[in-house]
Every structure is written in structure tokens, then in C-alpha cells.
Design an enzyme around this catalytic site. Structure first.
Site, PDB file in Angstrom:
ATOM      1  CG  HIS A 139      34.709  39.260  38.060  1.00 56.92           C
ATOM      2  ND1 HIS A 139      33.610  39.144  37.240  1.00 56.92           N
ATOM      3  CD2 HIS A 139      35.501  38.183  37.772  1.00 56.92           C
ATOM      4  CE1 HIS A 139      33.735  38.048  36.479  1.00 56.92           C
ATOM      5  NE2 HIS A 139      34.864  37.453  36.794  1.00 56.92           N
ATOM      6  CD  GLU A 204      35.536  37.367  32.255  1.00 58.32           C
ATOM      7  OE1 GLU A 204      36.787  37.386  32.246  1.00 58.32           O
ATOM      8  OE2 GLU A 204      34.870  36.534  32.883  1.00 58.32           O
ATOM      9  NE  ARG A 242      30.664  34.910  31.518  1.00 57.16           N
ATOM     10  CZ  ARG A 242      31.840  35.305  31.986  1.00 57.16           C
ATOM     11  NH1 ARG A 242      32.747  34.419  32.378  1.00 57.16           N
ATOM     12  NH2 ARG A 242      32.146  36.586  32.055  1.00 57.16           N
ATOM     13  CD  GLN A 245      34.109  30.657  32.379  1.00 48.56           C
ATOM     14  OE1 GLN A 245      33.527  31.488  31.674  1.00 48.56           O
ATOM     15  NE2 GLN A 245      34.849  31.000  33.427  1.00 48.56           N
ATOM     16  CD  GLU A 379      30.744  40.512  37.613  1.00 51.61           C
ATOM     17  OE1 GLU A 379      31.456  40.522  36.582  1.00 51.61           O
ATOM     18  OE2 GLU A 379      31.002  41.175  38.636  1.00 51.61           O
TER      19      GLU A 379
END
Lengths: 432, 432
Positions: A139, A204, A242, A245, A379
């Protein structure tokens, strides 16, 4: 009959149960009909009520049972390994096939062995502090590549089990709705942020670690002693915004992009149950440094890692309406941890930081190196560039309202019963 | 005589007291002769024992007193502003000059008004979560210059009240020794870290903020309602291991470089006591953006900042042996906060993050722009390049074993009694 040879239970639903056969015996907190929360042990489709069964325990096992009287597991965690092992040994006797206590236990019926389906689960313990690590090296590399294609791993990664403090007050049990957070984000190409609902909501996939015995402030936990300080394991979804973040995280790390909710599975799977699924630490690739001395322990290197298969499923509202099965997003494994749990404990306390029973660690996202093994949509979709297609005809870059994420874990090995962790679920609801 | 005109107390030591005149009345937790901790109010050189004086309160003030019965202030904090104000009004009556209850209170003697010097102080509340902000803009610029001379402030600074989660388990009261932490550091010019005691131990001068009423997860606290959610203030020393921090902090922020200890002063100074020392938010320099709407409130802009003078003193072991006075390292002020406390509360909860009574915020280091106003040795010595000279003949780049750091705060304004915060002390002891 010795305990190690008892493999079947007189609780019929335990035999062959996907998660909770006799070999697992995870601890949790439940209530029945709105009564006060109680500590119990999952066995097949039932829960053994430890207080209701108290008279069947004595010695160290009784001490363990008595430490669960408050309806939270903190005091039990604080007891450490000895009483936990004694409790397990006695549970194997009591619930194993051929137990001479089957009749008196069965006579108590649902008072001592209610159906799990009739129970509500609660948080296993009061969490004092929560720390999220970053030990999933695949990751770290996958995410690093998005920002630094030539140099995905920072220079400290192979020396420091990177971690940061998380928010304890918003850790919630599987099943709690996930309210889409609002916050500041910087639209692409702009220099001024806007305020509104998160548009890049992600999951996650992490392993959760419950801390057992604490340490006094100023003391450190030696890596060889870490086993006494680890009470058990769960699944953890470190929900991430995200877009929030990306804008907020410099220079002090993630904050509001993570603190709106963290979901965990309700059952605490013990180190004893995971013993058959221990592995040697994966060999460090040639050229990787040896861990510094306080992170190095022969026994830990030989058996400190785990082989636990981890799975993530997505079910959208439309898929549920169409009765379509959930879509598998991730199939990964705890083998992708660059650091062991013992190394995490030794590192966290090496500066004298006090750990306390009921503290929770997250492992960090546990992705594998290949497509299908990525533990986050960041990802999988390469930051939203490659949407995934679902059988419902929908596409997803990130999570939409109504989407449900389900984490599962399973341990399998030839000659041993498989055990599982139960589920960690969360469905996204619209921002307020 | 109305309360607002009562300025003197029949507790003689209160009149002209540097920290605790009648106008202050901060709350804290103390014990006497090893008995259980009790909640009290500082008045001059004495502490009013709230439970011992319970019969002197009724209505909302009695409700406030009863919320302190556990010997921790969490429940009192949760009550919010109303009962806290009622308690203050009644305390002003009871302890003010001319009170008709002076005689019965005095008759109870040390049972109700022990000398503070005879008491031991304890943590004011159970801290569930601790968040450290970064709102001291001069500090952010001073530190930013060390790393990015041309661009000291990151692009998000003037939009986002930057903060990160801290470690709650190692927050300790003033007077607790500060054990030098061990950890990984990267020696200058090397590519591999070494392990050992921190060589660049530093202090950080911060304002601490105690959270009052909490919010449900998923709800946000509007900036206009923030006052109900702020219980009081203290001094906070965010001890920092600069060499550990430099090596560990990318990409997720400070971790072990901060979590070994955070020191706070024992008395909770209320918003009511600070009311005369409120200020308008300093005007944003031309070109600075307006805060986003959820951070903007007319009343907060008009009076949400504070004028509190902050001081840091250093006393080395050698200075104490030679009876030399402590050396002043810093004289700063809360005016250097770019964001108000209400903005911090609104931001923290805007994503639905749950705050709870007894949560603690740190402001971040509150430096001024000029020499003599820097709130850390990192800034004063420019990262160790410019050692300071002490009257003892010693020099310091960073803290050495035996060094004691003392934080103080004082509010002064013409026509008003000065009040102070008491001290936040910590002395460094050698690594284990």
C-alpha cells in the site's frame, strides 16, 4: 482426551462454522433484549455468556471470567496471556464433544448459550487511545507511486514502523452507518478550497490489534515481551476522505479526513486461536536493512507474522435491489505487513509512551502487489482515473451513498480447522 | 452590592494575588493528606473544597457542585456554560468582601478552605482524546523558514486550522518529571539511523483548551455555538524530541517525538474569568483570504481572540545550585493565534467528529515574530546553530538533563484585576 485433540463441539453449529468453530473462541460484548452489555464467547451460531456460566470455571480461568463482569473487556485484556490461555483451555473442555458438563450447560439453555442472531453486539472495550500504523508496504508503495513515481517509499520506511495517532471517540462497531463527511477540498486546477461533502470517499482494509497489559509511562516494552501486551485481533476499516486528506495533511498528517468514523468487527480473535496461522517474517528483499536492535527478536522473526486472508466486498443499493451478489474489491493477506505486531508494540513504547489495556492499533492498509489485491479504491482506480465496473451496470471511482463495504478474514491451513473473524460492515449515508 | 462590583475577597491572600484573585476562580482537582481527589476552586493561597461547601449552593450552582462529586471535572464540563456561570456568580457572593456567609465558611476552617500548599494537585479530568493544533502563525513561519526559506507557510495554512491527533495517555500534570525519550534519529550526513537517547529535546509553549459539552457523532458544532463547548483553559508544554521528529514525521506527522509526555497546568481558567481579556481577531493581512463560511462568525471576529501574556523560564541544575534566578526564554502572547478557539472547535467537528467533555486541545506553539518571543528552542537557537548563554556560564542548544522549564500566563488590563494561570513545570531526567 487431551485438549489439543478436541476438535469438535457438542454445539452442533460450531462444527464446520465458517468463522467460529471450537478452535476460535473469540471474545466479544453482547446484549439480549435490551439488557446491559455482557461479555461472551462466540461458538458456532451461539454466544456463551461468561457471567451466566461463571460456576463452571475455577482458578485462573475463573479469574479471567471475573475480569469480564463489568461488561467490557478492558480488565480481562489487562490480565495478560496466562488467564486468557486458562480460559481457552477450560472453554475447550466445556464446549468440546464428550464434555461431561454438556448436560448441565444445555439445561440452562438460552440463559447461557443464546443465539447470536438474537443478540446485539457492542464495543468490546473502552478505547483510550487509537494508533494507526502504515506497515502495509505494498500500500505504501502503491500510494507513494501516485505522488512520487520514481521514489515511492520514503527513506525512513524500512527503518521505522510508521504510525500516527488516530481519533478514539469515533471508532464504532460493524453495522454503524457511515455518514459522508463534509470538509475543505481543493478542486483540481484551483488555488482556493471549497467546502462541501467529500467526493472521494474510500475504505481502507486493515487488521486491528487490541492491546492487553499496559506499561508505565517511561518504561518500554521489549520486543520479546510483546506477546503479553497483545490481547487479540479484529478487522478495521479506516474510512478515508481522499479529497479532504489531500488538502489538509501537510505538514502534520491526516486529521478530519479520517476522524469521522473508523469501523471494527465485534469479535476479538485471540493470539492462541491464530497460533496455527503464524508464519516467519517474510525475508527482507536483498539490500533492505536489518531492523535496529530494539525491533529484532529471533522468535519474532521465526513466527511473528500471520497468514490471514483478507477480503473486501462492495454492495451498492442497486445491486441489493437486483439481488446481485456483492462485488469482491480486494483479496489480500496479512503477509504484506513489513513489520510484525510485536515490532509495532516495541516501537510504540520505545520512547516511554504508555500503552493501556483496550488501546487499539490499526495495521495500515494491507494491499498486495497485484490488481485484485489492493486494499483501497485509491489504489484500485488509481486515484479515480480507472473506474471499476459492477454487474449492476454501475461504475465506481469512489464510494457513493448507499454503498456498503464488507470486510472479512479467514485463516486456513491443511490439517487445521479454518477460522474467521466475522464481518466488519458499513454503509455510506448522505452528508447532513 | 451587585456581583460585578465585588472585587475584593475576605480571603485575604486573594487580594492582589498574582494568579488567583477573586476575579479568577479557576477549577481544579486536589487531595489532602492522601485522601481521594476532590474538586475545588483556587482563591488566593487557598482552595475552596466544593463538596465540603455544598450546602452553600442551590439551584444551577448546586447542580454544578453536584457534577463535581466524582473528583473529576468531566461531568461538570459536560453541563456547559449555564451552570458554570451560576457557580461563578455564587462563588463571587460567598467569597466576596462583605459576604454574610463569611462566618459560617470560616468556622469550617481547613475543612472547606485548606491551604493550597498543603494540597496535592491531580489531573482535572479524564482526557478521552487530545488534539494538537498549529494555529500559532509566527511559529509556523519560523519553523517553515528552517525548511523552506522562500515559502515558509504551506498553501493550506490560511484556510485550514491545521491540527493532528495527539497521545492522551501521557498527558501529565505540572511537576511530573520529563524522562528523556529514546528513539531513532538520523545523524547529520548519514543515510542510516541510529538508536539512542534524544539529543535535541525541546519545549513548546501552548495554550490548552478543555472541551465542555460534546456533540453526537455525525453532528457538527456551529461556530456560533462553540462557546458552550469550551469549558476552560490551561497552559500546555508539548515536549518535543526534534531529532526523532525529523526522521519519523514523513508522511503521517509527529508520533514518538511527542508522545512521551505532554505537561499541563492544574487549574482550569474559565471563559468567564477571561472575558475582560477578549480581543477582536487580529485583522488578516491584506491579501489573506477570508475564512470559509463555517469558520466565520461576526461575534467571534469581534471578540474571539485573547490577550494573554505567556512566559517561559529555564532553570538549570547549576543555576539552582548557584541560586541564580530562572532565565526567561520566551515572552509571547495568545494574540499570535491565527485562528480562534471557536474556529478550532467548529473545524474539528465539521466532519462529524465527536468531541467529548474532557477532551483537550493544544493551540500549537505560540511564538511572536521577534527574538525573545519564540516559543521553542528550535526557533530560538535556529535548530541548534545559535546556542543561548546563561548567567551560570552554561550554554544551551537544546535541553539537558536537570533543566527545568516553567510556563506562566498572565492577563492584565487597565481597570481590571490581573489574573494568572498558575505554573506548568517540568524537569528533564536522564533516559533509562
Amino acid at each position: 482426551m487431551t485438549q489439543s485433540t478436541i476438535t469438535r463441539s457438542w454445539v452442533a453449529s460450531a462444527n464446520g462454522h465458517a468463522d467460529f468453530p471450537l478452535q476460535n473462541l473469540p471474545l466479544g460484548v453482547f446484549s439480549l433484549d435490551g439488557s446491559a452489555p455482557r461479555c461472551g464467547v462466540a461458538i458456532g451460531e451461539h454466544i456463551l455468556d461468561l457471567q451466566a456460566a461463571r460456576d463452571f470455571f475455577d482458578g485462573e480461568a475463573r479469574r479471567a471470567v471475573d475480569a469480564t463482569a463489568s461488561g467490557q473487556l478492558n480488565e480481562f485484556f489487562e490480565l495478560g496471556r496466562g488467564p486468557r490461555v486458562a480460559l481457552r483451555e477450560r472453554l475447550l473442555e466445556l464446549l468440546g464433544e464428550g464434555s461431561n458438563l454438556q448436560d448441565p450447560l444445555q439445561a440452562l439453555g438460552a440463559k447461557v448459550l443464546p443465539l447470536a442472531a438474537d443478540c446485539q453486539m457492542h464495543m468490546p472495550a473502552k478505547i483510550n487511545d487509537y494508533t494507526d500504523f502504515y506497515v502495509g508496504i505494498e500500500h505504501a508503495q502503491n500510494v507513494g507511486k501516485l505522488f512520487r513515481p520514481d521514489n515511492p517509499l520514503l527513506p525512513n520506511y524500512k527503518y521505522v514502523p510508521i504510525g500516527y495517532h488516530g481519533r478514539a471517540s469515533t471508532i464504532r462497531l460493524s453495522g454503524t452507518e457511515v455518514r459522508r463527511p463534509k470538509g475543505q477540498t481543493l478542486p483540481a486546477g484551483q488555488t482556493e478550497p471549497t467546502f462541501g461533502p467529500c467526493a472521494r470517499l474510500d475504505y481502507e482494509l486493515e487488521l486491528g490489534i487490541w492491546i492487553g497489559q499496559g506499561n508505565a509511562m517511561g518504561d518500554s516494552i521489549a520486543i520479546g515481551d510483546a506477546a503479553d501486551h497483545i490481547a487479540g485481533f479484529c478487522l478495521l476499516n479506516d474510512w478515508s476522505a481522499r479529497d479532504i486528506q489531500a488538502w489538509e495533511y501537510q505538514p502534520l498528517g491526516p486529521f478530519l479526513s479520517k476522524s469521522f468514523i473508523t469501523s471494527i468487527s465485534p469479535w476479538v480473535v485471540t493470539a492462541e486461536a491464530l497460533e496455527p496461522f503464524r508464519k516467519a517474517q517474510p525475508a527482507r528483499p536483498e539490500g533492505d536493512p536489518q531492523p535496529l536492535s530494539y525491533l529484532l527478536d529471533t522468535r519474532d522473526q521465526a513466527g511473528g507474522a500471520f497468514d490471514i486472508e483478507l477480503e473486501v466486498l462492495l454492495s451498492t443499493a442497486s445491486m441489493r435491489e437486483q439481488n446481485l451478489p456483492a462485488h469482491r474489491l480486494t483479496l489480500s493477506n496479512t503477509r504484506h505487513m513489513y513489520w510484525t505486531v510485536a515490532q509495532m508494540v516495541a516501537h510504540h513504547s520505545v520512547n516511554g509512551c504508555q500503552l493501556q489495556a483496550g488501546d487499539l492499533f490499526g495495521s495500515g492498509t494491507l494491499s498486495g502487489p497485484q490488481a485484485g489485491q489492493f486494499g483501497s479504491l485509491l489504489e484500485i482506480t488509481e486515484g479515480g482515473k480507472k473506474p471499476i465496473e459492477l454487474a449492476s451496470g454501475e461504475v465506481r471511482k469512489f464510494l457513493e451513498d448507499g454503498d456498503e463495504i464488507i470486510l472479512r478474514a479467514r485463516c486456513s491451513r491443511d490439517g487445521f480447522a479454518s477460522i474467521g473473524f466475522g464481518e466488519c460492515r458499513g454503509a455510506v449515508v448522505a452528508a447532513r
